[in-house]
Motif scaffolding. Sequence first.
Motif, PDB file in Angstrom:
ATOM      1  N   GLU A 453      77.648  79.581  -9.058  1.00 50.74           N
ATOM      2  CA  GLU A 453      78.580  78.459  -9.114  1.00 50.74           C
ATOM      3  C   GLU A 453      79.530  78.487  -7.926  1.00 50.74           C
ATOM      4  N   LYS A 457      79.568  76.095  -3.908  1.00 54.38           N
ATOM      5  CA  LYS A 457      80.725  75.494  -3.251  1.00 54.38           C
ATOM      6  C   LYS A 457      80.896  76.015  -1.823  1.00 54.38           C
ATOM      7  N   GLU A 458      80.375  77.201  -1.548  1.00 53.03           N
ATOM      8  CA  GLU A 458      80.491  77.794  -0.206  1.00 53.03           C
ATOM      9  C   GLU A 458      79.472  77.213   0.765  1.00 53.03           C
ATOM     10  N   ASN A 510      73.042  72.419  -2.970  1.00 54.06           N
ATOM     11  CA  ASN A 510      73.889  71.562  -3.787  1.00 54.06           C
ATOM     12  C   ASN A 510      73.245  70.185  -3.890  1.00 54.06           C
TER      13      ASN A 510
END
Length: 573
Positions: A453, A457-458, A510
């Motif tokens: 998770e 985002k990274e 993503n």
Amino acid sequence: MKIDITIKIAGEAGQGLQTMGQLIARSLARSGLNVFAHQVLQSRIRGGHNWFQIRVSDAPVLAPCDTTDILIALDNASSCHLQELKKESILILDSSSVKITTDKGIVLDLPLEKIARESAGNKLMANMAAVGAVCGLLELETNILSDLIRESFGLKSRDIAELNIKASRGGYDYVYKKVPGNNFSLLSCPKMAPKMLISASESIALGALAAGCKFISAYPMSPSTGIMTYLASKSEEFGIVVEQSEDEIASINIALGASYAGVRAMTASSGGGFALMVEGLSLSGMTETPLVIVDAQRPGPATGLPTRTAQEDLEYVIFAGHGEFPRAVLAPGTIEDAFYAAVQAFNLADKYQIPVIILSDQLLADSFSTVEDFDLDNIKIQRHILTDEELKKVKDYKRYQLTPSGISPRALPGNSYGLVVVDSDEHDECGHITEDLDFIRPEMVKKRNRKNEGLLKEMAAPLKYGSESTRNVLIGWGSTFGALKEAVDLLNADNQEVSLVHFNQVWPLNKEYFDFLDKAEFVCVAENNFRGQFARLIASCSGKIIENKINKFNGLPFTAGEIVREYKRLKNG
């Protein structure tokens, strides 16, 4: 681009193609010009047909070209490149040893052995006479080449260096301003500061040094070996330990041991070597020990084509390993990008306590490109290791503490707090072996995989380039960037309205980054493999199947011209 010249040196292994190519490429880079150079090799020490190609421009260039302006033919097999010549191209050969005839371009028959013998007293320096001849055609300053030759030989071989300089100047003088119809003079280029010319292997190694890497263990396997050899050459200067291990199984396990002890560590190999590392990869996942692994891809399976290029390991490195555990996969698109990818890889590995894989390939590893100075001021080393002061504030230290992020506190063995327990078996929060199937086992699996998770985002959004319209889209990843970027420029110059979406961080993906597919009318994925592996990942991530694919898997990299032709064929039916 006002200037865009491709120079190709073709001949057998053992004829000094790499030395010749690097001298010319570095001369151009020191003249302030933009250079992209790559080599195509057969897997043999002598013989076979190889070539070293240099593309020089007054604007940045990131990919090879499929036409040749100056061809140095050192063997008869070089005739295979005649189809690349244009009307104004120049073919350089010595007809006393090379028998090639053509009606294309200008044939420049140079008595290279004679020039070398008369200038330096040794006909074996004929290849240096050829280097000088090319520099003469380009009208480069002779002192730049001379300085590079002296640097190459060093102080211990000063006399030999001077003989090579004489041979190169003999070739230079033989052609300087004497070739009718020569349109390749670079004298009109504005004077620019010298540029740095490096390979992706050197760039990754430099990024590792900037990130604070202090240990690498690896077994030599092309095309990854350059990372280890470059770091070995800098070991004393930067205090890095370089261990050439007995095999890749040892490589990854030694590196894991170094990382467990607190040292930033890495290993590097190609697909076959990575295959041997898979058990160690899973060990990294279970013990949550950070590690950076470079897979410099080459065509497989098995030994495959050990000196050619491919993008065939993508799905393998993403899904390799027994059990389920997170990892990040970075795929730099340019040689400059490789530097920053290495820095990011170490920071991600430490933050999430995972293996991070950098996917390079033979095209990047064995190519050379001029790059801007690296932005060292913005490089931050992020260790995420508890200090003794921080440990004192922890009331109940648990190495594998269950946390919402999945990231547990990490202390090093030998700290003042006490014991650090690590085990490859399933374990509880303190690191002790457990077979609690009702609670600990499922919670540990979920804990480890919750890191995905944060990783999502990274992962940076893909680079978007070209037309603002997303009606027609080319998608790529990794080393295809240069050819795709140039292809998009060519297509848009032809009023095609094409945009490029290019990924250099390929796992985890993503799904939000694929929203553009909802608006696109024509989408095509280009990659150097047969199955269309990235297209398959897009389908699994976004649910959108992309039918149009440009796949190349003969061991050679894409050129922009190839992509343009195939794009038009697919789009126009």
